[in-house]
Design a protein around this motif. Structure first.
Motif, PDB file in Angstrom:
ATOM      1  N   ILE A 122       0.555  -0.978  -0.128  1.00 22.58           N
ATOM      2  CA  ILE A 122       0.257  -0.244  -0.072  1.00 22.58           C
ATOM      3  C   ILE A 122       0.657   1.144  -0.009  1.00 22.58           C
ATOM      4  N   GLY A 123       2.118   0.793  -0.468  1.00 18.10           N
ATOM      5  CA  GLY A 123       3.235   2.067  -0.400  1.00 18.10           C
ATOM      6  C   GLY A 123       3.275   2.919   0.499  1.00 18.10           C
ATOM      7  N   LEU A 124       3.464   2.033   1.730  1.00 15.88           N
ATOM      8  CA  LEU A 124       3.998   3.339   3.122  1.00 15.88           C
ATOM      9  C   LEU A 124       4.963   4.189   2.499  1.00 15.88           C
ATOM     10  N   GLU A 125       5.160   3.351   2.416  1.00 18.02           N
ATOM     11  CA  GLU A 125       7.238   4.330   2.351  1.00 18.02           C
ATOM     12  C   GLU A 125       7.363   5.717   1.342  1.00 18.02           C
ATOM     13  N   LYS A 126       6.496   5.575  -0.100  1.00 18.72           N
ATOM     14  CA  LYS A 126       6.270   6.813  -0.083  1.00 18.72           C
ATOM     15  C   LYS A 126       5.541   7.447   0.231  1.00 18.72           C
ATOM     16  N   LEU A 127       4.408   7.284   0.781  1.00 18.92           N
ATOM     17  CA  LEU A 127       4.098   7.981   2.201  1.00 18.92           C
ATOM     18  C   LEU A 127       4.694   9.239   2.992  1.00 18.92           C
ATOM     19  N   PHE A 128       4.812   7.822   3.684  1.00 22.28           N
ATOM     20  CA  PHE A 128       6.540   8.943   4.693  1.00 22.28           C
ATOM     21  C   PHE A 128       7.630   9.385   4.189  1.00 22.28           C
ATOM     22  N   GLU A 129       7.492   9.333   3.041  1.00 23.48           N
ATOM     23  CA  GLU A 129       8.606  10.486   2.063  1.00 23.48           C
ATOM     24  C   GLU A 129       7.602  11.783   1.410  1.00 23.48           C
ATOM     25  N   ARG A 130       5.972  11.345   0.653  1.00 29.02           N
ATOM     26  CA  ARG A 130       5.621  12.391   1.013  1.00 29.02           C
ATOM     27  C   ARG A 130       5.992  13.400   1.832  1.00 29.02           C
ATOM     28  N   VAL A 131       4.986  12.583   2.915  1.00 29.28           N
ATOM     29  CA  VAL A 131       5.170  13.174   4.438  1.00 29.28           C
ATOM     30  C   VAL A 131       6.126  14.115   5.068  1.00 29.28           C
ATOM     31  N   GLY A 132       7.329  14.141   4.044  1.00 35.07           N
ATOM     32  CA  GLY A 132       8.651  14.048   5.351  1.00 35.07           C
ATOM     33  C   GLY A 132       9.593  15.636   4.080  1.00 35.07           C
ATOM     34  N   ASP A 133       8.208  16.117   2.958  1.00 31.26           N
ATOM     35  CA  ASP A 133       8.940  16.424   1.957  1.00 31.26           C
ATOM     36  C   ASP A 133       8.659  18.194   2.086  1.00 31.26           C
ATOM     37  N   GLY A 134       8.336  18.728   3.834  1.00 26.50           N
ATOM     38  CA  GLY A 134       7.671  20.061   3.547  1.00 26.50           C
ATOM     39  C   GLY A 134       6.782  20.231   3.619  1.00 26.50           C
ATOM     40  N   LEU A 135       6.326  20.024   2.438  1.00 26.53           N
ATOM     41  CA  LEU A 135       4.755  21.224   2.449  1.00 26.53           C
ATOM     42  C   LEU A 135       4.228  20.393   3.029  1.00 26.53           C
ATOM     43  N   VAL A 136       3.575  19.205   3.707  1.00 23.53           N
ATOM     44  CA  VAL A 136       2.906  18.841   4.065  1.00 23.53           C
ATOM     45  C   VAL A 136       2.579  18.809   6.005  1.00 23.53           C
ATOM     46  N   GLN A 137       1.338  19.885   6.115  1.00 23.61           N
ATOM     47  CA  GLN A 137       1.249  20.065   7.479  1.00 23.61           C
ATOM     48  C   GLN A 137      -0.105  19.395   8.643  1.00 23.61           C
ATOM     49  N   GLU A 138      -0.396  18.754   7.416  1.00 24.23           N
ATOM     50  CA  GLU A 138      -1.411  18.173   9.017  1.00 24.23           C
ATOM     51  C   GLU A 138      -2.106  16.771   7.195  1.00 24.23           C
TER      52      GLU A 138
END
Lengths: 196, 196
Positions: A122-138
């Motif tokens: 379910i692509g969790l690695e990719k999700l965590f990468e995305r969350v750490g991109d500095g843009l996502v606040q919530e």
């Protein structure tokens, strides 16, 4: 069915559709061959075309025919919010509310160890990468309120907390328009605890 | 589904299958695209191939890939008996009994005025022609024991009597292995009248 190899092959192929047994498959094959060959050819082309053209959005994983889907490309969306859903159908349900203007991450499934669906599927690695991109606040966890959906939300929440981010979860409560008498007790209990 | 034209086309095409609504169609499309593209391509080819190759037997009307089906060509079958059934599935059920060695005429449907299915759609002209070929000594009406199947049998019986032939009908009665207590009264009444 009896006798013709092409029909037997068709029945076997239809049986691979989810929820279709041998009786339904036979009925479908008979209907298409006897009454609706136009639909058979239309479906044949639609299957080939979708198989060739449909891929996953590089950013949110939903189905798309381009590299990045229209929602992810939309400059009016709020990039500080990321809503995690299980399927494109769930994403579509959230969109129809008109109450959310952020971006999405579509898991294209849910954790299900018994079916062999793990974090990678379910692509969790990719999700965590995305969350750490500095843009996502919530991060808003909008997986289903089923056992598997709750477990998936729990696993993601734990991992995000380990990365210093506390996600939110859709509120549980009494559905709009319903009478308390007919609402299950677990739902009422949650609505009491989460009262506002 | 949302966003991709190829997926929407696929969902619309799947909805043309009998018994498939928009939710099932969406679920099928999602399953095929996410988990099983091999089956999508297999089904695509099976549909195209069946549409191209499957036609009707010139003698009995059932599905076949040759001009005349294997059953009609089998020299061991008794050409003096002609069993009239609604569909290839019904023919297959009669075959599995091992109790019948004659030939078949497959209506590929049943009379259903409300659905616009008339005598021409189930090939009755061809059936009467066949019955008049001098070979057929007995016509066994094995249409279903539903309202439409009974009406179809009645219409065929009347027409055959007009041509000087009295057809037989499968016996109605208590199903093998059943307890009288649980058999519907109409069936018991028929079994009483047809007692032997």
């Amino acid at each position: 069915m009896s006798g013709t190899p092409a029909l037997d092959t068709l029945v076997q192929a239809l049986r691979r559709l989810p929820g279709v047994g041998v009786r339904s498959a036979t009925r479908m094959a008979f209907h298409l061959m006897q009454h609706d060959r136009a639909s058979a050819l239309l479906l044949s082309r639609a299957l080939a075309q979708a198989s060739e053209q449909v891929r996953h959005c590089e950013r949110c994983h939903t189905f798309t025919e381009a590299a990045v889907c229209a929602t992810c490309l939309d400059p009016r969306r709020d990039a500080s919010q990321l809503c995690v859903v299980e399927t494109p159908a769930d994403q579509s349900a959230v969109e129809r509310t008109g109450a959310y203007h952020g971006l999405y991450f579509v898991l294209m499934g849910r954790l299900s160890p018994l079916d062999g669906v793990g974090p990678r599927d379910i692509g969790l690695e990719k999700l965590f990468e995305r969350v750490g991109d500095g843009l996502v606040q919530e991060v808003i966890l909008a997986t289903n309120f089923t056992a598997e959906g709750e477990a998936t939300a729990h696993v993601i929440a734990q991992a995000l907390k380990g990365r210093g981010m506390v996600p939110t979860r859709l509120a549980r409560g009494v559905p709009a328009g319903s009478e308390l008498e007919y609402v299950d007790l677990g739902t009422i209990a949650h609505a009491l605890v989460d009262r506002r």
